[in-house]
Design a protein around this motif. Sequence first.
Motif, PDB file in Angstrom:
ATOM      1  N   GLY A 131      28.139  -4.917   5.589  1.00  0.00           N
ATOM      2  CA  GLY A 131      28.204  -6.195   4.900  1.00  0.00           C
ATOM      3  C   GLY A 131      27.184  -6.288   3.788  1.00  0.00           C
ATOM      4  N   ARG A 166      31.518 -22.059   2.077  1.00  0.00           N
ATOM      5  CA  ARG A 166      32.397 -20.925   1.787  1.00  0.00           C
ATOM      6  C   ARG A 166      32.999 -21.070   0.390  1.00  0.00           C
ATOM      7  NH1 ARG A 166      34.222 -17.142   4.856  1.00  0.00           N
ATOM      8  NH2 ARG A 166      36.306 -17.180   3.934  1.00  0.00           N
ATOM      9  N   ILE A 214      30.393 -19.972  -2.192  1.00  0.00           N
ATOM     10  CA  ILE A 214      30.134 -18.527  -2.205  1.00  0.00           C
ATOM     11  C   ILE A 214      31.346 -17.762  -2.742  1.00  0.00           C
ATOM     12  CG2 ILE A 214      29.592 -16.522  -0.785  1.00  0.00           C
ATOM     13  CD1 ILE A 214      27.279 -18.510  -1.252  1.00  0.00           C
ATOM     14  N   LEU A 256      36.538 -12.506   3.691  1.00  0.00           N
ATOM     15  CA  LEU A 256      35.142 -12.220   3.996  1.00  0.00           C
ATOM     16  C   LEU A 256      34.611 -13.244   4.988  1.00  0.00           C
ATOM     17  CD1 LEU A 256      33.902 -11.585   0.353  1.00  0.00           C
ATOM     18  CD2 LEU A 256      33.961  -9.855   2.156  1.00  0.00           C
ATOM     19  N   SER A 257      33.839 -12.769   5.965  1.00  0.00           N
ATOM     20  CA  SER A 257      33.196 -13.681   6.912  1.00  0.00           C
ATOM     21  C   SER A 257      31.773 -13.948   6.440  1.00  0.00           C
ATOM     22  CB  SER A 257      33.180 -13.072   8.315  1.00  0.00           C
ATOM     23  OG  SER A 257      32.578 -13.958   9.241  1.00  0.00           O
ATOM     24  N   MET A 258      31.293 -15.172   6.666  1.00  0.00           N
ATOM     25  CA  MET A 258      29.997 -15.593   6.133  1.00  0.00           C
ATOM     26  C   MET A 258      29.116 -16.148   7.246  1.00  0.00           C
ATOM     27  SD  MET A 258      29.331 -18.308   3.039  1.00  0.00           S
ATOM     28  CE  MET A 258      29.358 -19.836   3.972  1.00  0.00           C
ATOM     29  N   LEU A 282      27.568 -11.444   4.237  1.00  0.00           N
ATOM     30  CA  LEU A 282      29.017 -11.410   4.024  1.00  0.00           C
ATOM     31  C   LEU A 282      29.539 -10.129   4.649  1.00  0.00           C
ATOM     32  CD1 LEU A 282      29.319 -12.518   0.286  1.00  0.00           C
ATOM     33  CD2 LEU A 282      29.826 -13.894   2.314  1.00  0.00           C
ATOM     34  N   SER A 317      32.925  -7.672   6.229  1.00  0.00           N
ATOM     35  CA  SER A 317      34.351  -7.374   6.108  1.00  0.00           C
ATOM     36  C   SER A 317      34.603  -5.947   6.541  1.00  0.00           C
ATOM     37  CB  SER A 317      34.813  -7.570   4.658  1.00  0.00           C
ATOM     38  OG  SER A 317      36.143  -7.136   4.472  1.00  0.00           O
ATOM     39  N   CYS A 337      32.214  -6.502  -4.716  1.00  0.00           N
ATOM     40  CA  CYS A 337      31.436  -7.745  -4.750  1.00  0.00           C
ATOM     41  C   CYS A 337      29.962  -7.461  -5.015  1.00  0.00           C
ATOM     42  CB  CYS A 337      31.599  -8.505  -3.433  1.00  0.00           C
ATOM     43  SG  CYS A 337      33.242  -9.232  -3.188  1.00  0.00           S
TER      44      CYS A 337
END
Length: 274
Positions: free
Chosen positions: A8, A37, A40, A62-64, A122, A124, A133
Amino acid sequence: MTDRPSQGLLLRLAGPLQSWGTHSKYARRDTARFPTRSGIVGMLAAGLGRARQAPLDDLTELSMTVRVDRPGVVLSDFHTVGGGLPADETVITVDGKHRPDGKGTLVSKRQYLADAAFTLALTSDDEALLHACAAALRDPHWPLFLGRRSCPPEGPILLGCVEDPLRHLVQLPLAAKRPRSGPQPIDFYGDRPLGALPVNSDAPDKGDGDHHSGEVTDEPMSFAPLARQYRPRPLYRRAVHLPDTAYAGFGTSHLETLQNYIATHFATAERSTQ
């Protein structure tokens, strides 16, 4: 989230002012107490140079997870726009017309977080997306800001692209001084359960992080100017006690400690802070 994500990005979000709206509309612009979210994802889209009408499906995957280093203080500001202009230059209304004489001034109230600092992970399974990114945060197509254009970051946002990001999210030096009143729990917010956070502490957490504490409407579906859409998503919160050694103070003290951590632990990190 029984297994921790393997890779991440780690971000540092700090500046004089931040603003992360969740209910903002027309004359009232609020701020959440942590990065949203939508804020971002919008930052990443700006860095990647995407048009507002472009699809967001890959970025919303994407997880935050957010760590609150310093919660900051909410400030309210009073704005006026459009006053004193000729009738043909006043702010345009929703039907495309100019506002009439005597009603050209728009008044709005806007909230900001002052002196807040956050560390963010972040994650994924899409390694190519993470690296794209990371490159966009290091060399953005359009300027990056902390929720609103008037809120620039105080320095580079990207800390690195790392293995086991949640472990580093817990262990990275805090941009805060140790509270004089004794140890205080540090808040973590996520869009997925936080029970997998690798926290080593004898002090009990406030909540297990595996049950959502409510909803927040900050999942972006479209940033198109005339068709912005957001949907609600569950919000997970976990408050944990970190050791005294985690507190690195402010300013130069924190930045030097942070850089030493990166140099020591991010063996293959993309070191944007150098």
